[in-house]
Scaffold this active site. Structure first.
Site, PDB file in Angstrom:
ATOM      1  CD  GLU A   1      -2.881  -1.233   2.337  1.00  0.00           C
ATOM      2  OE1 GLU A   1      -2.777  -0.350   3.214  1.00  0.00           O
ATOM      3  OE2 GLU A   1      -3.698  -2.155   2.396  1.00  0.00           O
TER       4      GLU A   1
ATOM      5  CG  HIS B   1      -8.450   6.639   2.277  1.00  0.00           C
ATOM      6  ND1 HIS B   1      -8.517   6.364   0.936  1.00  0.00           N
ATOM      7  CD2 HIS B   1      -7.831   5.575   2.848  1.00  0.00           C
ATOM      8  CE1 HIS B   1      -7.972   5.179   0.712  1.00  0.00           C
ATOM      9  NE2 HIS B   1      -7.537   4.683   1.859  1.00  0.00           N
TER      10      HIS B   1
ATOM     11  NE  ARG C   1      -4.053   5.367   3.559  1.00  0.00           N
ATOM     12  CZ  ARG C   1      -4.582   4.643   4.536  1.00  0.00           C
ATOM     13  NH1 ARG C   1      -4.856   5.203   5.697  1.00  0.00           N
ATOM     14  NH2 ARG C   1      -4.816   3.363   4.355  1.00  0.00           N
TER      15      ARG C   1
ATOM     16  CG  HIS D   1      -9.185   6.892   6.376  1.00  0.00           C
ATOM     17  ND1 HIS D   1     -10.241   6.002   6.303  1.00  0.00           N
ATOM     18  CD2 HIS D   1      -8.058   6.130   6.511  1.00  0.00           C
ATOM     19  CE1 HIS D   1      -9.774   4.771   6.380  1.00  0.00           C
ATOM     20  NE2 HIS D   1      -8.464   4.817   6.531  1.00  0.00           N
TER      21      HIS D   1
ATOM     22  NE  ARG E   1      -4.107   5.444  10.052  1.00  0.00           N
ATOM     23  CZ  ARG E   1      -4.492   4.585   9.109  1.00  0.00           C
ATOM     24  NH1 ARG E   1      -3.716   3.565   8.780  1.00  0.00           N
ATOM     25  NH2 ARG E   1      -5.631   4.761   8.468  1.00  0.00           N
TER      26      ARG E   1
END
Length: 491
Positions: A106, A223, A270, A328, A363
């Protein structure tokens, strides 16, 4: 007492045995928790050639090195054992044809290290196993359909009790010397979020009102790929593991959006991807995730995405998926030390509502479920030997009255504008002024919490991680001096 029954709260409850635990939550079981909705997996250095130090390095870079380095190292080192513990409970992690754990990649990770269960249903699978374990645990009493209304403090200022209410509005007062907040995030305060309705920041607001310190409250992760429904605040997530499998972000003309923005293109962290999409949409364009190149074997990893798309009349194997950024995860929260203790004696926090500094300014993907398991187990074990003898409540604290429905709508639009992926001093100042000028908002717990979010965002004039100030001059690489080919943001 543990308030909140997501993965973090359930792990605290289990690990505290044999000390009696009262678990309080709005719902019972996986439904209604952000944990159950998590499509991403759990990051852990369990693959061949991977090491916890590499996982820690990616966490630090994604977090703009605003992280607490010790907390990052502890999390990365504990990750492989956390996977083993979950396996021992019966979590059915996905495996390859040779029986090894199947690892995905990811955004922000330099290699495949994401462990999944049920493809994109990892959160649901984990929650089912943990809920069953808690329900069979003799030391846990689970009160569902309850909400935390107030915290009682003793003469010395320590937590001594709580006031909870049921769905009919009936209240109960319960003595406890140790209160664990595991109440989740703040996404429901905004116009669009991947969080459930209960993620409204109420636990954070109450802890701050009781005198606990906050930390990094301005860092809010959007997100980049929520499913762009034509209406609705709570949007389904379209996991970024799709991009790890080869899907690409495109505009209306089918041209890829990410090349020229970041060296990792669609697998950039992100915050970078969210900003690119936000700019594109603000300029009038729509954004799509084109996953048509994925083969049938790849699609078997994403039953949740297929179901979400089917409900909207879309076959993502034949059509691109409409996506939009949505709130998110909150990197900030109740300030806690390495042991999960807040600055208010007797108040502890874990999971998204807590801030140990592990996530820094942004994060890293698939570190949230990991944090819930690792920190939840550690906090429960620390509280295992505590005394149940409590002091007498001398003073009650609540967060304040709720805002009326119309005022909440105003607030969500205001926060979305001021605390989006792109921020400015003018928008942040305007938001603060608007709340202070609106009596219904200024006196509500939502309005007070919003001011606690906006003030540090205004004070932080330079860009850092998910906090991107468009008025701070040429940002170049905003990752706190990290000049690497892999993570330097180009635009």
């Amino acid at each position: 007492m543990v308030v909140g029954a997501g993965i973090a709260g359930l792990c605290v409850a289990l690990a505290a045995a044999p000390r009696p635990v009262l678990l309080v939550s709005r719902s019972r079981g996986p439904a209604g928790t952000a944990s159950a909705m998590a499509q991403g997996g759990i990051a852990a250095a369990v693959g061949e050639g991977d090491e916890p130090v590499f996982h820690a390095a990616d966490t630090l870079v994604a977090g703009a090195c605003h992280n607490h380095v010790g907390a990052v190292l502890d999390l990365a080192l504990a990750a492989p054992d956390a996977i083993d513990w979950l396996l021992s409970l019966g979590v059915p992690f996905d495996r390859d044809d040779e029986g090894h754990l199947s690892l995905g990649r990811e955004g922000g990770h330099d290699r495949a290290r994401i462990v999944h269960a049920g493809g994109d249903g990892t959160g649901r699978e984990l929650m089912q196993v943990l809920v069953a374990a808690v329900e069979s645990a003799a030391h846990v009493q689970w009160l569902s359909g309850r909400a935390l209304q107030g915290i009682g403090l003793c003469a010395g200022g320590r937590v001594a009790g709580v006031r909870i209410s049921d769905e009919a509005g009936r209240s109960d007062v319960i003595s406890t010397p140790d209160l664990v907040m595991a109440t989740g995030g703040i996404g429901a305060l905004f116009d669009t979020t991947t969080n459930p309705e209960g993620a409204d920041g109420a636990g954070l607001a109450l802890a701050l009102a009781a005198g606990a310190d906050g930390r990094d409250l301005e860092f809010i992760q959007w997100h980049p790929t929520a499913f762009a429904l034509p209406s609705g605040r709570h949007l389904p997530l379209v996991t970024e593991a799709l991009r790890g499998a080869g899907a690409t972000l495109v505009g209306d003309d089918g041209a890829a959006l990410m090349p020229g923005t970041h060296p990792l293109a669609d697998l950039a962290p992100r915050d970078v991807v969210a900003r690119r999409i936000w700019r594109h949409r603000r300029a009038g364009g729509r954004t799509w995730l084109d996953a048509r190149r994925l083969d049938d074997a790849a699609w078997r990893q994403f039953p949740g995405v297929l179901a979400t798309c089917a409900a909207a009349g879309i076959d993502p194997r034949q059509q691109p998926i409409p996506v939009t950024p949505a709130v998110h995860f909150h990197m900030g929260g109740i300030a806690v030390d390495d042991a999960g203790a807040s600055t208010l004696p007797g108040l502890h926090a874990v999971g998204e509502v807590a801030c140990s500094g592990v996530h820094g300014a942004n994060r890293l993907a698939s570190n949230s479920l990991l944090e819930g398991v690792v920190c939840g187990n550690a906090l429960g074990a620390r509280l295992r030997g505590g005394s149940d003898a409590g002091a007498r409540v001398r003073r009650w604290v609540d967060a304040g009255p709720p805002a009326p429905a119309a005022a909440r709508e105003t607030l969500s639009a205001l926060l979305t504008d001021a605390l989006g992926p792109l921020r400015s001093g003018a928008a942040l100042s305007a938001g603060i002024d608007a709340i202070r000028a609106d009596a219904a908002l200024a006196g509500s717990w939502q309005g007070r919490l919003a001011l606690r979010l906006l003030a540090p965002a205004l004070a932080r004039a330079c860009s850092l991680g998910a906090h991107f100030r468009v008025d701070s001059g040429a940002a170049g690489n905003i990752r706190h001096g990290i000049e690497t080919a892999a993570y330097g943001e180009i635009a």
